[in-house]
Design an enzyme around this catalytic site. Structure first.
Site, PDB file in Angstrom:
ATOM      1  N   LYS A   2       0.843  -1.202   0.000  1.00  0.00           N
ATOM      2  CA  LYS A   2       0.000   0.000   0.000  1.00  0.00           C
ATOM      3  C   LYS A   2       0.878   1.251   0.000  1.00  0.00           C
ATOM      4  O   LYS A   2       0.635   2.192  -0.753  1.00  0.00           O
ATOM      5  CB  LYS A   2      -0.924   0.011   1.234  1.00  0.00           C
ATOM      6  CG  LYS A   2      -2.050  -1.022   1.156  1.00  0.00           C
ATOM      7  CD  LYS A   2      -2.794  -1.155   2.476  1.00  0.00           C
ATOM      8  CE  LYS A   2      -3.718  -2.367   2.441  1.00  0.00           C
ATOM      9  NZ  LYS A   2      -4.372  -2.650   3.719  1.00  0.00           N
ATOM     10  N   GLN A  16      -4.478  -1.358   9.901  1.00  0.00           N
ATOM     11  CA  GLN A  16      -4.411  -2.703   9.313  1.00  0.00           C
ATOM     12  C   GLN A  16      -4.984  -3.743  10.279  1.00  0.00           C
ATOM     13  O   GLN A  16      -4.611  -3.788  11.442  1.00  0.00           O
ATOM     14  CB  GLN A  16      -2.944  -3.027   8.948  1.00  0.00           C
ATOM     15  CG  GLN A  16      -2.751  -4.335   8.211  1.00  0.00           C
ATOM     16  CD  GLN A  16      -3.375  -4.347   6.824  1.00  0.00           C
ATOM     17  OE1 GLN A  16      -3.492  -3.327   6.160  1.00  0.00           O
ATOM     18  NE2 GLN A  16      -3.797  -5.516   6.370  1.00  0.00           N
ATOM     19  N   ASP A  61     -11.234   2.873   4.252  1.00  0.00           N
ATOM     20  CA  ASP A  61     -11.540   1.437   4.197  1.00  0.00           C
ATOM     21  C   ASP A  61     -13.052   1.195   4.089  1.00  0.00           C
ATOM     22  O   ASP A  61     -13.484   0.102   3.732  1.00  0.00           O
ATOM     23  CB  ASP A  61     -11.075   0.757   5.504  1.00  0.00           C
ATOM     24  CG  ASP A  61      -9.729   0.071   5.388  1.00  0.00           C
ATOM     25  OD1 ASP A  61      -9.426  -0.451   4.295  1.00  0.00           O
ATOM     26  OD2 ASP A  61      -8.994   0.037   6.392  1.00  0.00           O
TER      27      ASP A  61
HETATM   28  N1  GUN Z   1      -6.748  -6.598   6.562  1.00  0.00           N
HETATM   29  C1  GUN Z   1      -7.019  -7.347   5.471  1.00  0.00           C
HETATM   30  N2  GUN Z   1      -7.591  -6.585   4.515  1.00  0.00           N
HETATM   31  C2  GUN Z   1      -7.680  -5.340   5.017  1.00  0.00           C
HETATM   32  C3  GUN Z   1      -8.185  -4.117   4.489  1.00  0.00           C
HETATM   33  O1  GUN Z   1      -8.682  -4.027   3.368  1.00  0.00           O
HETATM   34  N3  GUN Z   1      -8.075  -3.043   5.314  1.00  0.00           N
HETATM   35  C4  GUN Z   1      -7.556  -3.121   6.564  1.00  0.00           C
HETATM   36  N4  GUN Z   1      -7.543  -1.993   7.301  1.00  0.00           N
HETATM   37  N5  GUN Z   1      -7.089  -4.241   7.074  1.00  0.00           N
HETATM   38  C5  GUN Z   1      -7.156  -5.346   6.297  1.00  0.00           C
END
Ligand code: GUN
Length: 293
Positions: free
Chosen positions: A53, A97, A120
């Site tokens: 990311k 995350q 998100d």
């Molecule tokens: N953990 C797995 N996928 C995601 C996501 O799309 N966003 C976040 N914040 N954590 C994750």
């Protein structure tokens, strides 16, 4: 004839290039889109996602503010960091995350993020807006799936879509987006309580699988000519790989022989998720111009 492989990597790159152009325009107005990415602990999969990311943000001309916290971080410490980020006008998006260590209640953390920065789309307000089709962020993976289907001109209106998996991140939001009038699909959502999974999957024009179970979907339970989207990301041990593992989805690759279109793992939905995250960060930064004036 084997399925057409849906290339999320190329489409994701194309979208990211376009976002880079829009970011440059915003920078001329003095704003650099910035996402705060919070990682608690060192779960290998999470470390790898956060790295991808960050790299993608920087490549698009955006700022990645990385906040790495030890595994034993307490909930009130994390809440205090989120509060500071909520009040920081140079931070446009906040991503924590998941999963979090068990001393931290994920729901409390999600609730603490200002919905204007919730790229998100996890906050209950963001989810509510998405369900009723109000303006707001769309969740990254479901939005990526929709754009991938559109790119390959897969008809959604009137189609029977079967989703396998009821997660808050994929299954539930995807169901809601697909039934919006502009998509107009008829959706069945299967989960671990579904009595006869194959009864449903065999009737799917479009089968979307996000169950987190390697090889759950075998060719026998897929309709000839169906469109199959694999959203699962599983690490399975593989001694022939230098890393000792490889990534695989929830769909047995033999499905390629039966499907008309197939979105693989890796290279399908994953890169689309990242592109959609960047799109939300840009949108958050653009919206901040009006909200902070
Ligand atoms: N953990 C797995 N996928 C995601 C996501 O799309 N966003 C976040 N914040 N954590 C994750």
């Amino acid at each position: 004839m084997p399925a057409v492989i849906m290339d999320g990597k190329s489409l994701g790159m194309k979208i990211r290039l376009n976002l880079k152009g829009k970011t440059e325009l915003l920078q001329k107005k003095g704003i650099t889109p910035c996402l705060a990415v919070i990682l608690v602990g060192e779960d290998p999969a999470s470390v790898s996602y956060v790295k991808s990311k960050g790299k993608a943000l920087v490549e698009a001309g955006m700022k990645s503010r990385d906040i790495k916290l030890p595994f034993n971080t307490q909930e009130d410490e994390l809440l205090s960091i989120i509060n500071d980020l909520n009040n920081d006008k140079n931070t446009h998006g906040i991503l924590v995350q998941m999963p979090l260590p068990k001393q931290i209640n994920e729901e409390n953390i999600i609730n603490a993020i200002n919905p204007d920065k919730d790229v998100d789309c996890f906050h209950p307000v963001s989810v509510g807006n998405m369900v009723i089709g109000r303006q707001g962020f769309l969740p990254c993976t479901p939005h990526g799936v929709i754009l991938l289907l559109r790119e390959y001109n897969i008809p959604l209106s009137g189609s029977n879509v079967v989703i396998v998996g009821r997660s808050n991140i994929v299954g539930k939001p995807l169901l809601n987006i697909l039934i919006h009038k502009e998509n107009n699909a008829t959706v069945t959502l299967c989960h671990t309580g579904t009595r006869d999974l194959s009864y449903h999957t065999q009737r799917a024009d479009i089968l979307i699988v996000a169950a987190g179970k390697p090889s759950l979907i075998k060719p026998e339970i897929v309709k000839e000519g169906a469109v199959v989207i694999d959203v699962g990301i599983n690490r399975v041990s593989d001694t022939s790989s230098p890393k000792g593992y490889r990534l695989c989805g929830d769909v047995d690759e033999a499905v390629i022989e039966k499907a008309s279109f197939f979105s693989p793992v890796p290279g399908g939905v994953g890169p689309m998720t990242i592109a959609m995250l960047l799109q939300n960060v840009l949108e958050a930064a653009e919206r901040s111009i009006t909200s902070f004036k």
